[in-house]
Scaffold this active site. Structure first.
Site, PDB file in Angstrom:
ATOM      1  N   THR A  97      -2.451  -6.695  -3.544  1.00  0.00           N
ATOM      2  CA  THR A  97      -1.402  -7.089  -4.063  1.00  0.00           C
ATOM      3  C   THR A  97      -0.375  -8.168  -3.452  1.00  0.00           C
ATOM      4  O   THR A  97      -0.989  -8.103  -2.191  1.00  0.00           O
ATOM      5  CB  THR A  97      -0.395  -5.478  -3.935  1.00  0.00           C
ATOM      6  OG1 THR A  97      -0.446  -5.489  -1.837  1.00  0.00           O
ATOM      7  CG2 THR A  97      -1.289  -4.406  -4.531  1.00  0.00           C
ATOM      8  N   SER A 154      -0.610  -6.014   5.384  1.00  0.00           N
ATOM      9  CA  SER A 154      -0.940  -6.469   4.584  1.00  0.00           C
ATOM     10  C   SER A 154      -0.033  -5.638   3.402  1.00  0.00           C
ATOM     11  O   SER A 154       0.782  -5.259   3.879  1.00  0.00           O
ATOM     12  CB  SER A 154      -2.503  -5.895   3.149  1.00  0.00           C
ATOM     13  OG  SER A 154      -2.427  -4.608   3.202  1.00  0.00           O
ATOM     14  N   HIS A 155       0.312  -6.762   2.662  1.00  0.00           N
ATOM     15  CA  HIS A 155       1.536  -6.372   1.132  1.00  0.00           C
ATOM     16  C   HIS A 155       1.062  -5.070   1.124  1.00  0.00           C
ATOM     17  O   HIS A 155       2.399  -3.776   1.379  1.00  0.00           O
ATOM     18  CB  HIS A 155       1.540  -7.566   0.384  1.00  0.00           C
ATOM     19  CG  HIS A 155       2.785  -6.622  -0.893  1.00  0.00           C
ATOM     20  ND1 HIS A 155       2.097  -6.339  -1.767  1.00  0.00           N
ATOM     21  CD2 HIS A 155       3.698  -7.067  -0.757  1.00  0.00           C
ATOM     22  CE1 HIS A 155       3.469  -6.004  -2.353  1.00  0.00           C
ATOM     23  NE2 HIS A 155       3.731  -6.218  -2.320  1.00  0.00           N
ATOM     24  N   ALA A 156      -0.174  -4.505   0.314  1.00  0.00           N
ATOM     25  CA  ALA A 156      -0.866  -3.125   0.145  1.00  0.00           C
ATOM     26  C   ALA A 156       0.340  -2.054   1.487  1.00  0.00           C
ATOM     27  O   ALA A 156       0.827  -1.359   0.874  1.00  0.00           O
ATOM     28  CB  ALA A 156      -1.395  -3.170  -0.135  1.00  0.00           C
ATOM     29  N   VAL A 181       4.237  -1.509   1.708  1.00  0.00           N
ATOM     30  CA  VAL A 181       5.066  -1.700   0.939  1.00  0.00           C
ATOM     31  C   VAL A 181       4.586   0.300   0.486  1.00  0.00           C
ATOM     32  O   VAL A 181       5.692   1.234   0.280  1.00  0.00           O
ATOM     33  CB  VAL A 181       4.575  -2.603  -0.461  1.00  0.00           C
ATOM     34  CG1 VAL A 181       5.340  -1.226  -1.292  1.00  0.00           C
ATOM     35  CG2 VAL A 181       5.353  -3.464  -0.292  1.00  0.00           C
TER      36      VAL A 181
END
Length: 132
Positions: A58, A81-83, A86
């Site tokens: 993502t 990581s972004h995933a 978030v």
């Protein structure tokens, strides 16, 4: 005994040779949901509230999906990581780093996602993979 072979469309599930998928538990919690497999932003409309988002990775463009998703599974990434970040912000379970998740999880499979331990199982309450 029924000798009719199963209808492949009626038995969507995690590939039986990989019944438990293991990755990195990136956001804690346990939940269930149906898994659409999303390969690009062009498929965002396939995600419904309560789905388990299954994707390669993502980035910020994917963030609106986290508001609808019950959990997130990615093929790449780690706890930063972004995933993962978030998912923690949205307080939904995330398992990242599951190699070939997009091919190992068939679309429409009902999953049990454990973001605390980094595992994904077919939902045991729904072994056939069809919606309850």
């Amino acid at each position: 005994m029924n000798s009719t072979p199963p209808d492949p469309d009626a038995t969507e599930s995690i590939d039986p040779s990989n019944a438990v998928l293991t990755g990195i538990g990136a956001s804690p919690g346990i939940t269930t949901g149906t898994a659409p497999t999303i390969r690009s932003v062009d498929q965002f409309s396939a995600v419904r509230p309560g789905d388990v988002l299954v994707c390669h990775t993502t980035d910020p463009a994917w963030t609106p999906l986290f508001g609808m998703a019950a959990a997130v599974i990615t093929e790449t990434g780690g706890v930063l990581s972004h995933a993962a970040i978030v998912a923690r912000e949205y307080r939904i379970p995330a398992v990242v780093g599951i190699t070939d998740a997009l091919t190992r999880i068939r679309p429409g499979t009902r999953l049990l996602v454990d973001g605390t331990h980094g595992t994904v199982h077919q939902d045991p309450r729904n072994p056939g993979g069809a919606p309850p």
